[in-house]
Scaffold this active site. Structure first.
Site, short mmCIF file in Angstrom:
data_model
loop_
_atom_site.label_atom_id
_atom_site.label_comp_id
_atom_site.label_asym_id
_atom_site.label_seq_id
_atom_site.Cartn_x
_atom_site.Cartn_y
_atom_site.Cartn_z
N TYR A 1 0.83 -1.20 0.00
CA TYR A 1 0.00 0.00 0.00
C TYR A 1 0.87 1.25 0.00
CZ TYR A 1 -2.88 3.61 2.34
OH TYR A 1 -3.51 4.77 2.70
N ASP B 1 -1.65 -6.50 9.35
CA ASP B 1 -2.71 -5.54 9.07
C ASP B 1 -3.85 -6.32 8.40
OD1 ASP B 1 -4.40 -3.66 7.83
OD2 ASP B 1 -2.79 -2.19 7.68
N ILE C 1 -7.17 -5.34 7.90
CA ILE C 1 -8.34 -4.47 7.74
C ILE C 1 -9.26 -4.92 6.61
CG2 ILE C 1 -7.07 -2.51 8.68
CD1 ILE C 1 -6.97 -1.33 5.86
N LYS D 1 -12.97 -0.68 5.77
CA LYS D 1 -13.14 -1.50 4.58
C LYS D 1 -14.30 -2.49 4.72
CE LYS D 1 -9.44 0.63 3.31
NZ LYS D 1 -9.51 1.80 2.41
#
Length: 489
Positions: free
Chosen positions: A167, A252, A254, A294
């Site tokens: 990202y 992570d 998410i 998300k």
């Protein structure tokens, strides 16, 4: 005669002027360029904001396909709000609790919300794992959660290893204010960008060559930008690696609620428990980041969380959360929503169906255009292969193609180079932040562009072929002339 106050004022002004001349008008942090705002990832957003697509007001504008937002299930949330006016109106038992929520709350968060949040996290993971609400720290989104963990786990100048592509915002979130460095774990399309032991070791040795102390590995699972879940083998490999090196692992997660097809999502916590790591040192060195941005499509609510078994990390992160709290009103509303198990069960199931349908629409549409995607099973985007549209196998050619797509095709997509991909020609294309009609329009625009490029290529080939034929013909004439029989006299 100079009054005392006037003299002090002039003296102070002179001192300030001297400081400004000596050190500049701003701090080094304010003027440094490590924020990453000049990345093509953010530049594409800026171009979109200058000329945003609107079906009625600006139908020829730029369509935003560089923003990973989930707008597919807002109707489910709005229906719940309409059926639960007390929660939306900050009431309990018909009585207003507005004053209670409006007053100061400490940074530990509302117990009811933390309980509802950890239960929702477990539900998304099929209740294969459970979470202790006393080990969770609330933050203003995942951005704040990741940065807070950097502050807790590393000193300026130390490093975290991240698998590529990753990202683009991590260059800002992890590095800008913390001073922590990122060393890439180079992954390639040869094995669908999966992490390998050799890639991990090479990244670790690269950090050593740069004289950087490695404090941990950070992964996104499911992956942004790949839209894939990590295999159990990869997760086991990572746990073995961080155990051997004595470093941290941040997972992570998410996008964990966006997994819409097999293989299913496996949380790092599930692998930890399968390996019976509860009483080992690695148990305290694995940390999870989560968010409702998300899975529930609520990035504007700014709800993130850190989950850690390390009491020191939980304590430090809780204190740091003072700089980015989640409002009491938001916590109250979402605690009511997430506590409604009938709603959450239906939402998770229906949202996955809609994501799958939308992803299929994009993939099939691109296939008809001659463009393929990495096979994905999660996320709000596809990892799209446009290598065959490059003028050369270089990142310069990738940027040239990206600029054409933004300015001529009027689509904002994210080039792979902004995600630190090692191979030119890959792009992240989002599909869940627009209507189905807008997505179809975007696919049609891209199809017309590819057809135009193919026509130009065909015309160039014809011209080249004609030139070669002409050259051969001229050569033949010349040859025949030079080798003709001598005339009889």
């Amino acid at each position: 005669m100079v009054e005392e106050g006037e003299h002090c004022g002039r003296h102070e002004f002179g001192a300030v002027q001297w400081v400004r001349e000596a050190y500049g008008p701003s701090s080094r942090k304010a003027t440094c360029n490590t924020h990453g705002q000049d990345s093509s990832y953010f530049l594409g957003w800026q171009e979109y904001e200058k000329n945003p697509y609107d079906e009625v007001k600006n139908p020829t504008g730029i369509i935003q396909m560089g923003l990973a937002e989930n707008q597919l299930s807002f109707d489910l949330l709005e229906s719940w709000l309409a059926n639960n006016p007390d929660a939306a109106g900050f009431k309990k038992g018909g009585q207003s609790i507005f004053r209670e929520l409006a007053l100061f709350q400490d940074y530990h968060g509302l117990p009811d919300f933390k309980k509802a949040l950890v239960e929702f996290m477990a539900e998304i993971r099929g209740n294969k794992v459970s979470f202790d609400q006393n080990k969770i720290v609330l933050t203003a989104g995942a951005t704040s959660a990741n940065e807070t963990l950097m502050f807790c786990l590393a000193e300026p100048g130390e490093a975290f290893l991240l698998p590529t592509p990753y990202y683009p915002g991590f260059d800002r979130d992890l590095k800008w204010r913390t001073g922590v460095e990122i060393v890439p774990i180079q992954c390639t399309s040869s094995n669908d960008f999966q992490i390998t032991s050799s890639a991990l070791e090479e990244a670790f040795h690269e950090a050593q060559r740069r004289k950087l102390r490695v404090k941990g590995v950070l992964i996104t699972n499911p992956s942004n930008p790949l839209g894939t879940t990590m295999t159990r083998n990869e997760l086991n490999l990572l746990l073995s690696f961080v155990t051997e090196k004595g470093i941290h692992l941040i997972s992570d997660e998410i996008y964990s609620g966006t997994v819409f097809s097999s293989p299913g999502f496996v949380s790092i916590l599930e692998v930890l428990k399968d390996r019976k790591c509860e009483n080992s040192q690695v148990w305290d060195r694995v940390h999870i980041v989560y968010s409702l941005s998300k899975d529930l499509g609520l990035p504007g609510f700014r709800v993130g969380a850190i989950y850690s078994n390390d009491d020191t990390v939980v304590s430090a992160a809780t204190k740091m959360s003072s700089f980015g709290l989640v409002s009491s009103q938001t916590q109250y509303l979402l605690s009511a929503l997430l506590s409604d198990k009938k709603f959450t069960r239906n939402y998770i199931s229906e949202n996955k169906k809609r994501l799958k349908q939308r992803q299929t629409l994009l993939v099939k549409g691109l296939e008809k255009t001659g463009i393929s995607c990495l096979e994905s099973n999660a996320g709000l985007f596809c990892w799209v292969n446009m290598k065959h549209l490059l003028s050369s196998n270089t990142f310069t050619a990738e940027m040239e193609l990206w600029k054409k797509i933004v300015h001529e095709v009027k689509l904002n997509i994210s080039p792979g180079s902004s995600c630190h991909c090692t191979e030119p020609g890959w792009f992240r294309v989002c599909f869940a932040n627009m209507s189905e009609e807008t997505l179809n329009l975007a696919i049609q625009r891209l199809k017309s562009f590819v057809e135009s490029m193919n026509n130009q290529s065909h015309q160039q080939m014809l011209k080249s072929s004609r030139r070669k034929s002409l050259a051969k013909w001229v050569f033949r004439l010349s040859f025949d002339h030079d080798h003709r029989e001598p005339e009889e006299r």
